[in-house]
Design an enzyme around this catalytic site. Sequence first.
Site, PDB file in Angstrom:
ATOM      1  N   HIS A 181       0.838  -1.039   0.609  1.00 44.21           N
ATOM      2  CA  HIS A 181       0.123   0.030   0.222  1.00 44.21           C
ATOM      3  C   HIS A 181       0.774   1.328  -0.227  1.00 44.21           C
ATOM      4  O   HIS A 181       0.724   2.546  -0.354  1.00 44.21           O
ATOM      5  CB  HIS A 181      -1.292   0.165   0.926  1.00 44.21           C
ATOM      6  CG  HIS A 181      -0.867   0.400   2.837  1.00 44.21           C
ATOM      7  ND1 HIS A 181      -0.780  -0.854   3.361  1.00 44.21           N
ATOM      8  CD2 HIS A 181      -0.265   1.203   3.264  1.00 44.21           C
ATOM      9  CE1 HIS A 181       0.316  -0.189   4.611  1.00 44.21           C
ATOM     10  NE2 HIS A 181       0.522   1.199   4.496  1.00 44.21           N
ATOM     11  N   ASP A 233       1.223  -7.847   2.129  1.00 44.55           N
ATOM     12  CA  ASP A 233       1.699  -6.454   1.985  1.00 44.55           C
ATOM     13  C   ASP A 233       2.739  -5.818   1.955  1.00 44.55           C
ATOM     14  O   ASP A 233       3.610  -4.902   2.641  1.00 44.55           O
ATOM     15  CB  ASP A 233       0.783  -5.601   3.114  1.00 44.55           C
ATOM     16  CG  ASP A 233       0.533  -3.994   2.131  1.00 44.55           C
ATOM     17  OD1 ASP A 233       1.068  -3.462   1.401  1.00 44.55           O
ATOM     18  OD2 ASP A 233      -0.655  -3.740   3.151  1.00 44.55           O
ATOM     19  N   SER A 285       4.077   2.091   8.188  1.00 46.96           N
ATOM     20  CA  SER A 285       3.479   1.237   7.503  1.00 46.96           C
ATOM     21  C   SER A 285       4.703   1.178   6.684  1.00 46.96           C
ATOM     22  O   SER A 285       5.695   1.896   6.186  1.00 46.96           O
ATOM     23  CB  SER A 285       2.209   1.751   6.821  1.00 46.96           C
ATOM     24  OG  SER A 285       0.832   1.545   7.129  1.00 46.96           O
TER      25      SER A 285
END
Length: 751
Positions: free
Chosen positions: A84, A220, A651
């Site tokens: 992402h 991810d 992240s």
Amino acid sequence: MKKLILSLTFLLATRLLFAVEGMWLPLLLGLLNQTEMQSLGMKMTAEDIYSVNKGSLKDAIVQFGGGCTAEVISGQGLLLTNHHCGFGQIQQHSSLEHNYLEDGFWAKTLKDELPNPGLTVTFISRIEDVTAAALAGVTEDMDKKTRQSTIDKNLDAIKKAAKMEAYEESMIRPFFNGNQYFMFVTITYKDIRLVGAPPSSVGKFGADTDNWVWPRHTGDFSMFRIYADKNNLPAEYSADNVPMKPKHFLPISLDGVAEGDFTLVFGFPGRTNEYLPSYAISQLADVLDPARVMVRDKTLAIWDGAMRADAQVKIQYASKQAGLANAWKKWQGEVLGLHKTGAVKKKELYEADFKKLVAINPKFAKYQNLLPQFEQLYRDITPYAEAKAYFDEILGSNVELLRMASRFAGIMRANDKNGEAGFYEEKKKVQDGLEGFYKNYGPEIDQRVFAAQMEVLVKKLGKEFQSDLLAQMLANAGGSYEKLAEDIFKNSVLTNQATANALLDKPIAEAMRGIMSDPACQLYNSLRDIYVQSISPKYNEYNDQIDDLQATYMRAQMEVFPNKKFYPDANSTMRCSYGQVQGYHPQDAVTYSPQTYLEGVMEKYVPGDYEFDVPARLRELYEKKDYGQYGEGGKLPVGFIGSNHTTGGNSGSPAIDAYGNLIGLNFDRVWEGTMSDYNYDPSICRNIMVDARYVLFIVDKYAGANRLIKEMKLVHPKKPVPAAPTKEKARKPQLKSQSGSIREEKPLEKE
Ligand code: ARG
Ligand code: GLU
């Protein structure tokens, strides 16, 4: 004997489970954290993590594209971050013929790696405490303006005096609400190329349904590479650039994790507010979050229905929907967690202690009124903060027509302010954005959102925040919000690109008249007047006072509780969080274990589903149990959770083991624990990581991108180096890990 070993193992296992709150400055670890980190199992020293004299872990960690973290995992500048985080770049390189979002992308050679103009990564060369110089000449009785200008001058001087290389930059950031200042000397690389990404059915598996939720089965991750000039220095993109040679890169552990294992998460967390008074928490949990959630509930229900009914709409609204839904879901988890852990009560008890200590010490007399002042200010600001939340949500992100109207209104204001020049300048900006906006715009969908949200504005807000024009338009529509929406959408030129563009291309006077008489623009202007006249002046006035008071309260907490260990709120600067691999127990009879496996992916598999489809190749590997060196006991690990304190911006952060090897990749938090931005609670706050072995498996077995595996350094820190084959020796393995650190003997496994 066997019993003794078993109970010892058990004791050790239970004693070892600890959660540690905090996002710590890497340069202070030696002073504040090393002992605790080692007691949790860490085998490194603080100097191994952050050093200015030698290559250390920090030299493998970068801020990626401003909002995420990434880490270097090879001697040739190979970067690992989240899917992402690289989503925008993957999307930009995608077309119908080469749909990398859908199918994944793997560069076969260095030459095939794709440049990404605008994408940068930033290393931290060093961090310095510059508090004394920053606050030189600042006194407590200074007024705010003088104080700020004194500090600004000091900061300029510090930066000018800083010793830096030509390719370095510096920035100074306030910590603890301006009570401390740190300088960061940075190196930013500008030629960052896309190396690989799994298909979305792996990289975004579970999409919104699974977002913020454990158990999780998302791969991810994506891979990029840093390119440098011939001197290994930052340079703009050039075909002549070469893979960058980092000072340090992370070896990757093939040994995986077990509950209780030490974990270090290293990255650039964005924003937290851990030291607010209880009044701020009640306001958030009882007023602001519920208001925003309620607004988005309505929009998402309408968007969702439309997306399910029409494949074209599904594409058009996918990215907008993901953005709106991400925070919407997080806020619900936040409210839930704050209530569940009694966050307000907890703060109140803390404040009671604070008051007690302040009352008995004359030195703290100046802090006596702090909490009552907060109470008053939060009471005063709440109606304005609530109205602001509704307006920001509805005008800023939910009703698309009003967002477009705000751009047109901007042209009017530019014209009023700067005449024709202003008009043309602003008009060009708006026209440049039309294509992107209308490509993904469904007016029939937005009309329904508009009706729903106008009802929210009328019914949820007090009289002082009501627009007369809206009331009048509603009356003209016989009190029906649907009819009101129909009237506006029928008569506004902003509902489609051609008419919107045609209006802007008219001669100036006519265009201005057209904008002024457009019902969407009129309504927007009337709502904006309410905002500018009735909301923001009061809101800003109280908010400034709250900011000042918070700076004092921060200082006060540190003085009044001298033995409490304080860590600064996240502010997008480099931090370390640490904890252990650990499950949790969110509600009665529900306990989550800390590791997921490919079995779980298959349990969730829904053929052809937008969120839960599984690619054929992955199903095949699963059927054959063909996991290569990445499996464990016949199963393939996918994700795990730990008690590391993280937030947005973390992240892509590496999860690092006791020795400095990569074991996973941070990408999310568990739902009940998203409140950790305000109230970290060790019982339910967990971060979610992809297991490094799943990443390697996808790169190697799924994608066949062998050349990437070859440049990485895969290690077995937990497995003893094979010893001489005598029975005696075999029982006493040598314990030198391949990453080069000596480790202690592990307790024997249950026999
Ligand atoms: N919740 C994570 C974060 O805040 C992941 C978001 C990306 N995933 C998604 N399904 N939208 O960024
Ligand atoms: N997904 C978040 C990010 O993009 C990290 C999850 C969190 O907020 O902790 O930074």
